[in-house]
Scaffold this motif. Structure first.
Motif: not given
Length: 103
Positions: A54-61
């Motif tokens: 989820l942190i990775e997905v968030t970082s992708s915008g």
């Protein structure tokens, strides 16, 4: 990790927040997660995988993430807010877990 093959981050976020965060503090949600994960070690790995993804997905915008988080009672309006919430949640969970197992 086996869960990666068919992982649906949208459903994972919905389930995680509905089952733990739902109108509670992040600390209370983390305590519930620790209760489960100290009794079922596989859950600890899954919680970390979900939070890291989820942190990775968030970082992708991904804007879709905001509405999913906002159904929990928490409110985020931008990537920075979502990233801070998820990062804080992970940090609280890991701290509570390590305390529970005596690390």
């Amino acid at each position: 990790m086996a869960i990666a093959a068919e992982f649906d981050w949208r459903e994972a976020l919905r389930v995680l927040f509905a089952g733990t965060v739902n109108q509670q503090t992040l600390e209370e949600a983390a305590e519930l997660m620790v209760y489960v994960s100290t009794r079922t070690p596989k859950c600890h790995e899954e919680y970390l995988y979900v939070l890291d993804t989820l942190i990775e997905v968030t970082s992708s915008g991904s804007d879709e993430l905001f509405s999913l988080i906002n159904t929990s009672g928490y409110r985020v309006y931008d990537t920075a807010g979502a990233l801070e919430l998820l990062s804080d949640f992970r940090k609280i969970y890991v701290g509570e877990y390590e305390r529970a197992i005596g690390s």
